[in-house]
Design a protein around this motif. Structure first.
Motif, PDB file in Angstrom:
ATOM      1  N   ASP A   4     -19.974   2.488   0.053  1.00  0.00           N
ATOM      2  CA  ASP A   4     -18.722   2.536   0.418  1.00  0.00           C
ATOM      3  C   ASP A   4     -18.601   1.366   1.530  1.00  0.00           C
ATOM      4  O   ASP A   4     -17.477   0.347   1.603  1.00  0.00           O
ATOM      5  N   MET A   5     -19.977   1.017   2.103  1.00  0.00           N
ATOM      6  CA  MET A   5     -20.004   0.617   3.084  1.00  0.00           C
ATOM      7  C   MET A   5     -19.544  -1.358   2.811  1.00  0.00           C
ATOM      8  O   MET A   5     -18.913  -1.645   3.674  1.00  0.00           O
ATOM      9  N   VAL A   6     -20.714  -1.575   1.782  1.00  0.00           N
ATOM     10  CA  VAL A   6     -21.123  -2.897   1.312  1.00  0.00           C
ATOM     11  C   VAL A   6     -19.423  -3.219   0.767  1.00  0.00           C
ATOM     12  O   VAL A   6     -18.446  -4.216   1.539  1.00  0.00           O
ATOM     13  N   ARG A   7     -18.359  -2.178   0.597  1.00  0.00           N
ATOM     14  CA  ARG A   7     -17.310  -2.579  -0.038  1.00  0.00           C
ATOM     15  C   ARG A   7     -16.070  -2.729   0.745  1.00  0.00           C
ATOM     16  O   ARG A   7     -15.621  -3.686   1.257  1.00  0.00           O
ATOM     17  N   ARG A   8     -15.968  -1.879   2.375  1.00  0.00           N
ATOM     18  CA  ARG A   8     -15.427  -2.297   2.808  1.00  0.00           C
ATOM     19  C   ARG A   8     -15.731  -3.607   3.579  1.00  0.00           C
ATOM     20  O   ARG A   8     -14.763  -4.388   4.044  1.00  0.00           O
ATOM     21  N   SER A   9     -17.107  -4.187   3.864  1.00  0.00           N
ATOM     22  CA  SER A   9     -17.110  -4.706   4.492  1.00  0.00           C
ATOM     23  C   SER A   9     -16.775  -6.449   3.744  1.00  0.00           C
ATOM     24  O   SER A   9     -15.942  -7.216   4.397  1.00  0.00           O
ATOM     25  N   ASP A  10     -16.475  -6.449   2.740  1.00  0.00           N
ATOM     26  CA  ASP A  10     -16.329  -6.869   1.679  1.00  0.00           C
ATOM     27  C   ASP A  10     -14.797  -7.512   1.601  1.00  0.00           C
ATOM     28  O   ASP A  10     -13.966  -8.861   2.261  1.00  0.00           O
ATOM     29  N   VAL A  11     -13.928  -5.704   2.101  1.00  0.00           N
ATOM     30  CA  VAL A  11     -12.520  -6.069   1.998  1.00  0.00           C
ATOM     31  C   VAL A  11     -12.308  -6.900   3.655  1.00  0.00           C
ATOM     32  O   VAL A  11     -10.969  -7.614   4.183  1.00  0.00           O
ATOM     33  N   ILE A  12     -12.917  -6.390   4.540  1.00  0.00           N
ATOM     34  CA  ILE A  12     -12.825  -7.499   5.978  1.00  0.00           C
ATOM     35  C   ILE A  12     -12.846  -8.110   6.458  1.00  0.00           C
ATOM     36  O   ILE A  12     -12.345  -9.318   6.167  1.00  0.00           O
ATOM     37  N   ASP A  13     -13.580  -9.013   5.110  1.00  0.00           N
ATOM     38  CA  ASP A  13     -14.064 -10.223   5.036  1.00  0.00           C
ATOM     39  C   ASP A  13     -13.202 -11.917   4.682  1.00  0.00           C
ATOM     40  O   ASP A  13     -12.637 -12.230   4.746  1.00  0.00           O
ATOM     41  N   SER A  14     -12.839 -10.171   3.601  1.00  0.00           N
ATOM     42  CA  SER A  14     -11.670 -11.033   2.795  1.00  0.00           C
ATOM     43  C   SER A  14      -9.867 -11.192   4.127  1.00  0.00           C
ATOM     44  O   SER A  14      -9.543 -12.161   3.461  1.00  0.00           O
ATOM     45  N   PHE A  15     -10.385 -10.292   4.544  1.00  0.00           N
ATOM     46  CA  PHE A  15      -9.013  -9.990   5.467  1.00  0.00           C
ATOM     47  C   PHE A  15      -9.043 -11.397   6.781  1.00  0.00           C
ATOM     48  O   PHE A  15      -8.249 -12.155   6.660  1.00  0.00           O
ATOM     49  N   LEU A  16     -10.267 -11.455   6.993  1.00  0.00           N
ATOM     50  CA  LEU A  16     -10.509 -12.259   7.840  1.00  0.00           C
ATOM     51  C   LEU A  16     -10.494 -13.888   7.011  1.00  0.00           C
ATOM     52  O   LEU A  16     -10.241 -14.796   8.172  1.00  0.00           O
ATOM     53  N   ALA A  17     -10.853 -14.202   5.848  1.00  0.00           N
ATOM     54  CA  ALA A  17     -11.023 -15.530   5.914  1.00  0.00           C
ATOM     55  C   ALA A  17      -9.622 -15.873   5.583  1.00  0.00           C
ATOM     56  O   ALA A  17      -9.045 -16.554   5.641  1.00  0.00           O
ATOM     57  N   ASP A  18      -8.681 -15.101   4.507  1.00  0.00           N
ATOM     58  CA  ASP A  18      -7.037 -15.048   4.789  1.00  0.00           C
ATOM     59  C   ASP A  18      -6.983 -15.632   5.611  1.00  0.00           C
ATOM     60  O   ASP A  18      -5.257 -15.969   5.725  1.00  0.00           O
ATOM     61  N   ALA A  19      -6.790 -14.755   6.916  1.00  0.00           N
ATOM     62  CA  ALA A  19      -6.539 -14.781   8.620  1.00  0.00           C
ATOM     63  C   ALA A  19      -6.805 -16.437   9.041  1.00  0.00           C
ATOM     64  O   ALA A  19      -6.491 -16.506   9.789  1.00  0.00           O
ATOM     65  N   GLY A  20      -7.736 -16.629   8.487  1.00  0.00           N
ATOM     66  CA  GLY A  20      -8.749 -18.408   8.693  1.00  0.00           C
ATOM     67  C   GLY A  20      -9.712 -18.068   9.520  1.00  0.00           C
ATOM     68  O   GLY A  20      -9.973 -18.759  11.275  1.00  0.00           O
ATOM     69  N   TRP A  21      -9.942 -16.552   9.947  1.00  0.00           N
ATOM     70  CA  TRP A  21     -10.570 -16.355  11.037  1.00  0.00           C
ATOM     71  C   TRP A  21     -12.753 -15.777  10.604  1.00  0.00           C
ATOM     72  O   TRP A  21     -13.799 -15.745  10.868  1.00  0.00           O
ATOM     73  N   ASP A  81       0.210  -8.726  20.763  1.00  0.00           N
ATOM     74  CA  ASP A  81       0.961  -9.344  19.636  1.00  0.00           C
ATOM     75  C   ASP A  81      -0.170  -9.417  18.269  1.00  0.00           C
ATOM     76  O   ASP A  81      -1.410  -9.081  18.406  1.00  0.00           O
ATOM     77  N   LEU A  82       0.173  -9.592  16.810  1.00  0.00           N
ATOM     78  CA  LEU A  82      -0.435  -9.292  15.915  1.00  0.00           C
ATOM     79  C   LEU A  82      -0.678 -10.610  15.775  1.00  0.00           C
ATOM     80  O   LEU A  82       0.339 -10.872  15.019  1.00  0.00           O
ATOM     81  N   PHE A  83      -1.995 -11.176  14.993  1.00  0.00           N
ATOM     82  CA  PHE A  83      -2.153 -12.905  14.891  1.00  0.00           C
ATOM     83  C   PHE A  83      -2.376 -12.355  12.899  1.00  0.00           C
ATOM     84  O   PHE A  83      -2.009 -12.886  12.021  1.00  0.00           O
ATOM     85  N   ALA A  84      -2.775 -10.929  12.685  1.00  0.00           N
ATOM     86  CA  ALA A  84      -2.383 -10.489  10.863  1.00  0.00           C
ATOM     87  C   ALA A  84      -2.825  -9.600  11.002  1.00  0.00           C
ATOM     88  O   ALA A  84      -3.612  -8.472  11.837  1.00  0.00           O
ATOM     89  N   GLN A  85      -2.243  -8.712   9.627  1.00  0.00           N
ATOM     90  CA  GLN A  85      -2.047  -7.819   9.235  1.00  0.00           C
ATOM     91  C   GLN A  85      -2.189  -7.292   7.872  1.00  0.00           C
ATOM     92  O   GLN A  85      -1.777  -8.460   7.056  1.00  0.00           O
ATOM     93  N   ALA A  86      -3.397  -6.009   7.210  1.00  0.00           N
ATOM     94  CA  ALA A  86      -2.617  -5.001   6.500  1.00  0.00           C
ATOM     95  C   ALA A  86      -3.439  -3.945   6.497  1.00  0.00           C
ATOM     96  O   ALA A  86      -4.524  -3.278   6.164  1.00  0.00           O
ATOM     97  N   PRO A  87      -1.654  -3.404   6.567  1.00  0.00           N
ATOM     98  CA  PRO A  87      -1.703  -1.829   6.995  1.00  0.00           C
ATOM     99  C   PRO A  87      -2.555  -1.558   5.364  1.00  0.00           C
ATOM    100  O   PRO A  87      -2.699  -0.156   5.684  1.00  0.00           O
ATOM    101  N   PRO A  88      -2.089  -1.589   4.829  1.00  0.00           N
ATOM    102  CA  PRO A  88      -2.532  -0.233   3.924  1.00  0.00           C
ATOM    103  C   PRO A  88      -3.690  -0.991   3.686  1.00  0.00           C
ATOM    104  O   PRO A  88      -4.397   0.846   2.772  1.00  0.00           O
ATOM    105  N   GLN A  89      -5.090  -1.513   3.970  1.00  0.00           N
ATOM    106  CA  GLN A  89      -6.136  -1.477   3.950  1.00  0.00           C
ATOM    107  C   GLN A  89      -6.508  -1.408   5.080  1.00  0.00           C
ATOM    108  O   GLN A  89      -7.675  -0.949   5.786  1.00  0.00           O
ATOM    109  N   GLY A  90      -5.787  -1.005   6.358  1.00  0.00           N
ATOM    110  CA  GLY A  90      -6.138  -0.356   7.448  1.00  0.00           C
ATOM    111  C   GLY A  90      -6.535  -1.301   8.333  1.00  0.00           C
ATOM    112  O   GLY A  90      -7.422  -0.846   9.131  1.00  0.00           O
ATOM    113  N   LEU A  91      -6.196  -2.621   8.348  1.00  0.00           N
ATOM    114  CA  LEU A  91      -7.119  -3.598   9.107  1.00  0.00           C
ATOM    115  C   LEU A  91      -5.394  -4.423  10.041  1.00  0.00           C
ATOM    116  O   LEU A  91      -4.525  -4.279   9.872  1.00  0.00           O
TER     117      LEU A  91
END
Length: 340
Positions: A4-21, A81-91
């Motif tokens: 679960d931790m690995v999967r969560r880490s992947d979700v966060i990495d993808s979110f940050l990549a999409d946001a340019g971070w 201010d909000l720079f990026a958001q993914a509410p369904p993922q809690g990010l």
């Protein structure tokens, strides 16, 4: 759990990549009383942001946080201010307000008066400008919600104090709460209630003018409720003792800024909101104690019990004082709960 931790880490990495971070440096900032977790991100050009990770059930708090921040900014206040958001993922990727929380400045020994003054002015400013009718879908902090929140005292605290309530005792306590809450709920105006308005959630932003110098965090539990609640939360903080002179002066400061609020009604509402808030916190800390809670949080118990006893000394709260005198020792069984 590790998967679960690995999967969560992947979700966060993808979110940050999409946001340019994706290539930003990341430093953990810890968690709060909830399940939320935070990281500070620094981009190669030095730009900073805060990652809020509200995994699992915590994701449900993300949309309210976004909504309340928007309302606060619309009122001319400093919510991130909000720079990026993914509410369904809690990010969320948030504006970084820095490290100077009011709590950190107070612990450092800075002059408390300017901090409490601007925090009080924020509430007067918000209550003057926010129209509750503009947000009819927000939670209503009225009798049903308040009595639901103090149920934690009846359950967790009385159990931890080794004074569990039978059905008759529980009914008597519920009736006492209704008796003290009902008279004050319509006695003062309502506005946007932030609920956890205390120095740990207020940030010093000296580059901004006036009330905007106070940054506002942890607002996801906001709703519509009595204007006395957040000033009480600020001045009777579970985490620190606020001198009586500061408390009295800030109440006067708020009422001077809002002459339409009747002083006697405000003070009565302030006492009842205090009793209710302190009781909820006592219940929560008792829960933590029963589960082997953190020493940092358990250390609040004695202070909050004193605050609670002070609140119920108001004549309007006589039904609660009578109940406590009958069912708990003078120290509220704090020593017993802490295992001393």
């Amino acid at each position: 759990m590790r998967d679960d931790m690995v999967r969560r880490s992947d979700v966060i990495d993808s979110f940050l990549a999409d946001a340019g971070w994706a290539i930003a440096a990341r430093v953990p900032m810890g968690a709060d009383w909830s399940t939320r977790r935070y990281e500070r991100l620094t981009a190669p050009d030095g730009t900073r942001a805060i990652l809020m990770d509200a995994a699992g059930e915590g994701a449900a708090q993300v949309p309210p946080f976004i909504r309340i921040c928007g309302l606060l900014r619309d009122a001319g206040l400093s919510a991130p201010d909000l720079f990026a958001q993914a509410p369904p993922q809690g990010l969320l990727l948030l504006e970084d307000f820095g490290d100077d929380s009011f709590a950190a400045l107070l612990e450092r020994g800075d002059d408390p008066w300017p901090l409490y003054a601007v925090a009080t002015d924020v509430l007067a400013h918000l209550h003057d400008r926010f129209d509750p009718a503009s947000a009819p879908d927000l939670p209503c902090y009225g009798l049903p919600l308040f009595t639901a929140q103090v149920a934690l005292f009846a359950d967790a605290y009385m159990e931890a104090a080794d004074r569990p309530l039978a059905a008759a005792g529980r009914a008597a306590l519920d009736a006492a709460w209704v008796a003290v809450l009902e008279p004050v709920l319509d006695s003062v105006p309502v506005s946007l209630l932030l609920r956890d308005y205390h120095p740990g959630n207020l940030m010093w932003l000296p580059g901004r003018p006036g009330v905007r110098a106070c940054g506002l965090l942890d607002v996801q539990d906001g709703g519509i409720g009595p204007v006395s609640y957040d000033l009480l939360s600020l001045l009777q903080d579970a985490r620190r003792d606020v001198p009586d002179t500061i408390q009295a002066t800030m109440i006067d400061r708020y009422l001077l800024a809002r002459p339409g609020v009747r002083r006697e009604a405000f003070l009565a509402s302030y006492a009842v909101m205090g009793a209710m808030r302190h009781a909820r916190i006592l219940g929560r800390v008792a829960q933590l104690a029963a589960g082997g809670g953190k020493a940092r949080q358990l250390a609040f118990l004695s202070r909050v019990w004193r605050q609670f006893r002070g609140a119920i000394a108001h004549p309007l709260l006589a039904p609660l004082q009578s109940f406590m005198d009958e069912h708990l020792p003078p120290d509220g069984a704090v020593a017993h709960i802490l295992g001393r």
